[in-house]
Design an enzyme around this catalytic site. Structure first.
Site, PDB file in Angstrom:
ATOM      1  CG  HIS A 193      96.999  15.681   9.406  1.00 19.74           C
ATOM      2  ND1 HIS A 193      95.774  16.235   9.159  1.00 19.74           N
ATOM      3  CD2 HIS A 193      96.762  14.603  10.198  1.00 19.74           C
ATOM      4  CE1 HIS A 193      94.832  15.513   9.759  1.00 19.74           C
ATOM      5  NE2 HIS A 193      95.415  14.520  10.402  1.00 19.74           N
ATOM      6  CD  GLU A 225      95.596  19.305   7.883  1.00 25.18           C
ATOM      7  OE1 GLU A 225      95.372  18.107   7.670  1.00 25.18           O
ATOM      8  OE2 GLU A 225      95.520  19.837   9.007  1.00 25.18           O
ATOM      9  NE  ARG A 253      90.135  15.617  11.364  1.00 26.95           N
ATOM     10  CZ  ARG A 253      90.976  14.590  11.493  1.00 26.95           C
ATOM     11  NH1 ARG A 253      92.190  14.776  11.972  1.00 26.95           N
ATOM     12  NH2 ARG A 253      90.629  13.375  11.116  1.00 26.95           N
TER      13      ARG A 253
HETATM   14  N1  LIG Z   1      96.527  14.610  13.760  1.00 33.57           N
HETATM   15  C1  LIG Z   1      96.201  13.381  13.398  1.00 33.57           C
HETATM   16  O1  LIG Z   1      96.858  12.739  12.586  1.00 33.57           O
HETATM   17  C2  LIG Z   1      94.996  12.745  14.024  1.00 33.57           C
HETATM   18  C3  LIG Z   1      94.940  11.337  14.139  1.00 33.57           C
HETATM   19  C4  LIG Z   1      93.856  10.748  14.792  1.00 33.57           C
HETATM   20  C5  LIG Z   1      92.835  11.545  15.270  1.00 33.57           C
HETATM   21  N2  LIG Z   1      92.884  12.897  15.120  1.00 33.57           N
HETATM   22  C6  LIG Z   1      91.785  13.736  15.625  1.00 33.57           C
HETATM   23  O2  LIG Z   1      91.692  13.553  17.027  1.00 33.57           O
HETATM   24  C7  LIG Z   1      90.306  13.466  17.381  1.00 33.57           C
HETATM   25  C8  LIG Z   1      90.149  12.735  18.702  1.00 33.57           C
HETATM   26  O3  LIG Z   1      90.525  11.375  18.532  1.00 33.57           O
HETATM   27  P1  LIG Z   1      90.333  10.313  19.735  1.00 33.57           P
HETATM   28  O4  LIG Z   1      90.825   9.035  19.195  1.00 33.57           O
HETATM   29  O5  LIG Z   1      90.881  10.856  20.986  1.00 33.57           O
HETATM   30  O6  LIG Z   1      88.738  10.310  19.814  1.00 33.57           O
HETATM   31  P2  LIG Z   1      87.793   9.974  21.074  1.00 33.57           P
HETATM   32  O7  LIG Z   1      88.406   8.903  21.863  1.00 33.57           O
HETATM   33  O8  LIG Z   1      86.442   9.787  20.516  1.00 33.57           O
HETATM   34  O9  LIG Z   1      87.840  11.288  21.965  1.00 33.57           O
HETATM   35  C9  LIG Z   1      87.183  12.479  21.679  1.00 33.57           C
HETATM   36  C10 LIG Z   1      87.068  13.226  22.994  1.00 33.57           C
HETATM   37  O10 LIG Z   1      86.653  14.559  22.750  1.00 33.57           O
HETATM   38  C11 LIG Z   1      85.759  14.909  23.796  1.00 33.57           C
HETATM   39  N3  LIG Z   1      84.975  16.059  23.361  1.00 33.57           N
HETATM   40  C12 LIG Z   1      84.066  16.139  22.371  1.00 33.57           C
HETATM   41  N4  LIG Z   1      83.587  17.394  22.278  1.00 33.57           N
HETATM   42  C13 LIG Z   1      84.210  18.118  23.237  1.00 33.57           C
HETATM   43  C14 LIG Z   1      84.157  19.474  23.649  1.00 33.57           C
HETATM   44  N5  LIG Z   1      83.344  20.373  23.058  1.00 33.57           N
HETATM   45  N6  LIG Z   1      84.948  19.874  24.684  1.00 33.57           N
HETATM   46  C15 LIG Z   1      85.769  18.978  25.320  1.00 33.57           C
HETATM   47  N7  LIG Z   1      85.859  17.685  24.965  1.00 33.57           N
HETATM   48  C16 LIG Z   1      85.101  17.271  23.933  1.00 33.57           C
HETATM   49  C17 LIG Z   1      84.964  13.667  24.057  1.00 33.57           C
HETATM   50  O11 LIG Z   1      84.341  13.732  25.327  1.00 33.57           O
HETATM   51  P3  LIG Z   1      83.459  12.527  25.933  1.00 33.57           P
HETATM   52  O12 LIG Z   1      84.436  11.407  26.208  1.00 33.57           O
HETATM   53  O13 LIG Z   1      82.922  13.057  27.198  1.00 33.57           O
HETATM   54  O14 LIG Z   1      82.452  12.159  24.905  1.00 33.57           O
HETATM   55  C18 LIG Z   1      86.034  12.604  23.956  1.00 33.57           C
HETATM   56  O15 LIG Z   1      86.639  12.396  25.194  1.00 33.57           O
HETATM   57  C19 LIG Z   1      89.681  12.750  16.180  1.00 33.57           C
HETATM   58  O16 LIG Z   1      88.290  12.982  16.107  1.00 33.57           O
HETATM   59  C20 LIG Z   1      90.433  13.338  15.016  1.00 33.57           C
HETATM   60  O17 LIG Z   1      89.777  14.492  14.555  1.00 33.57           O
HETATM   61  C21 LIG Z   1      93.945  13.514  14.525  1.00 33.57           C
END
Ligand SMILES: NC(=O)c1ccc[n+]([C@@H]2O[C@H](COP(=O)([O-])OP(=O)(O)OC[C@H]3O[C@@H](n4cnc5c(N)ncnc54)[C@H](OP(=O)(O)O)[C@@H]3O)[C@@H](O)[C@H]2O)c1
Length: 380
Positions: free
Chosen positions: A341, A322, A293
């Site tokens: 995005h 954005e 994000r």
């Molecule tokens: N650009 C795009 O089109 C797009 C598309 C999809 C998603 N996204 C973004 O990508 C994000 C992640 O998606 P995901 O599917 O990977 O979600 P996810 O599987 O829930 O992974 C989030 C990860 O972030 C870690 N985390 C949270 N806070 C942190 C911090 N302060 N420092 C280091 N690590 C931290 C979590 O750690 P733990 O495992 O230890 O809890 C988890 O491993 C979404 O929330 C969304 O904002 C963007």
């Protein structure tokens, strides 16, 4: 004997009669395993007052459109006793959800205040994206009998390809050649301050080793890079990640990396995480890539870090603000590649999301454990 009778009565009362639900699609089972999707600890049928769902209301906007040919029919087949209703936008949705057992859609629609206020009987809120920022801090979603799920990790494989593409485009100065080509310039002319680099044997730091981060890490490792990572709740990681630190170790680890990739949810602890001080800790030769994000980055600090050579380049699929206004200085920062995005988009279209949604509806109708439940204490 009494115990058996009691158990049978409970079974019928709690709706296990619906257990004649179809078996899971083997493809869904495979994808769930590959993406590492976790199920909730408790089955819905074990929650007080559980009953088979009668009404599911879908918003048609967002990353999954149930009106695509054949989709609604496939979804309905998994909950044949329930009514499926479509809504065009949050206002329309608010008028249709009074008796809804489930509301489904993009986070902006399902977590709209008017929708949540009207959906007094809702038990399942299904968000079609991984990001759930619009749903945080809403008391209606933090009740014990309401389960919120998201599509975490689903976009991981495609987004990892995008991330790797950005990384190599920067490392091979492709953006310089493409721009020169677009201007009709010929051979020669140097790399305009973009030093081509080899990445074999270099280090990638994945900040946020979740569903997307894991896919990025896997590919980078396969391409001969050393991969280190941070995550919020544990130091556990797969074999291909040589070190996993906790969030507060980021300042100490970031200086080891040649490529820093942010795949973070936007929550208070990740907002403005990458600021001037963090960029100053990076190697001058390192690239910063963000596909999580835009709000995790202090944009003005990034523009400065690029223009004064604090870091070597950046690849952004997400920005703050954005959409990025046409005249924003980020567009013209040195060695930057910006995509609008779209890192989750591909020819695969909605197929994986639909597969997961079908499995969730199958589980919801049968009173089973749902997948990818949002933890509001963590914010993702
Ligand atoms: N650009 C795009 O089109 C797009 C598309 C999809 C998603 N996204 C973004 O990508 C994000 C992640 O998606 P995901 O599917 O990977 O979600 P996810 O599987 O829930 O992974 C989030 C990860 O972030 C870690 N985390 C949270 N806070 C942190 C911090 N302060 N420092 C280091 N690590 C931290 C979590 O750690 P733990 O495992 O230890 O809890 C988890 O491993 C979404 O929330 C969304 O904002 C963007």
């Amino acid at each position: 004997m009494r115990a058996i009778f009691f158990a049978m009565t409970l079974t019928v009362m709690s709706g296990l009669a619906v257990a004649a639900a179809p078996p899971p699609d083997p493809k869904a089972v495979e994808v769930i395993k590959e993406l590492g999707l976790q199920e909730s600890p408790r089955a819905l049928r074990d929650m007080p007052g559980w009953k088979a769902p009668k009404l599911l209301v879908f918003n048609v906007q967002g990353p999954l459109d149930p009106r695509a040919p054949g989709v609604l029919e496939q979804l309905k087949a998994l909950a044949p006793d329930a009514e499926f209703v479509l809504a065009n936008n949050p206002q329309d949705m608010a008028t249709k959800v009074a008796n809804a057992d489930a509301i489904l859609g993009g986070d902006n629609a399902v977590c709209d205040d008017t929708v949540l206020a009207a959906a007094k009987k809702v038990r399942w809120v299904s968000i079609y994206s991984a990001g759930v920022e619009s749903c945080l801090g809403k008391p209606a979603l933090e009740k014990p009998n309401v389960i919120v799920t998201n599509m975490r990790a689903v976009a991981g494989p495609v987004m990892a390809e995008h991330t790797i593409a950005m990384m190599y485009a920067l490392a091979r100065s492709l953006h310089v050649s493409v721009a020169r080509q677009a201007r009709g310039e010929g051979w020669g002319g140097g790399f305009a301050g973009s030093q081509p680099q080899s990445l074999t044997g270099k280090t990638m730091l994945v900040v946020g080793l979740g569903g997307i981060g894991m896919e990025v890490a896997h590919r980078a490792h396969g391409l001969g890079m050393k991969v280190i990572a941070t995550r919020a709740s544990s130091r556990e990681g797969p074999d291909y990640v040589s070190k996993v630190g906790l969030s507060d170790e980021l300042p100490a680890m970031i200086g080891e990396a040649d490529v820093v990739v942010a795949t973070l949810p936007l929550i208070p602890s990740t907002t403005n995480l990458f600021d001037a001080r963090m960029f100053a800790r990076m190697k001058k030769t390192a690239y910063f890539i963000n596909v999580g994000r835009g709000g995790s980055v202090v944009t003005d600090d990034l523009v400065k870090a690029l223009n004064d050579g604090t870091i070597a380049g950046a690849g952004l699929d997400v920005t703050e603000p954005e959409p990025l206004p046409k005249d924003h200085p980020l567009w013209k920062a040195r060695n930057i590649i910006i995509t609008p995005h779209m890192s989750a988009q591909s020819d695969l279209g909605q197929s994986v999301r639909i597969l997961i949604l079908k499995e969730q509806i199958r589980r919801f109708a049968a009173g089973d454990k749902l997948l990818s439940v949002v933890d509001f204490k963590k914010g993702y």
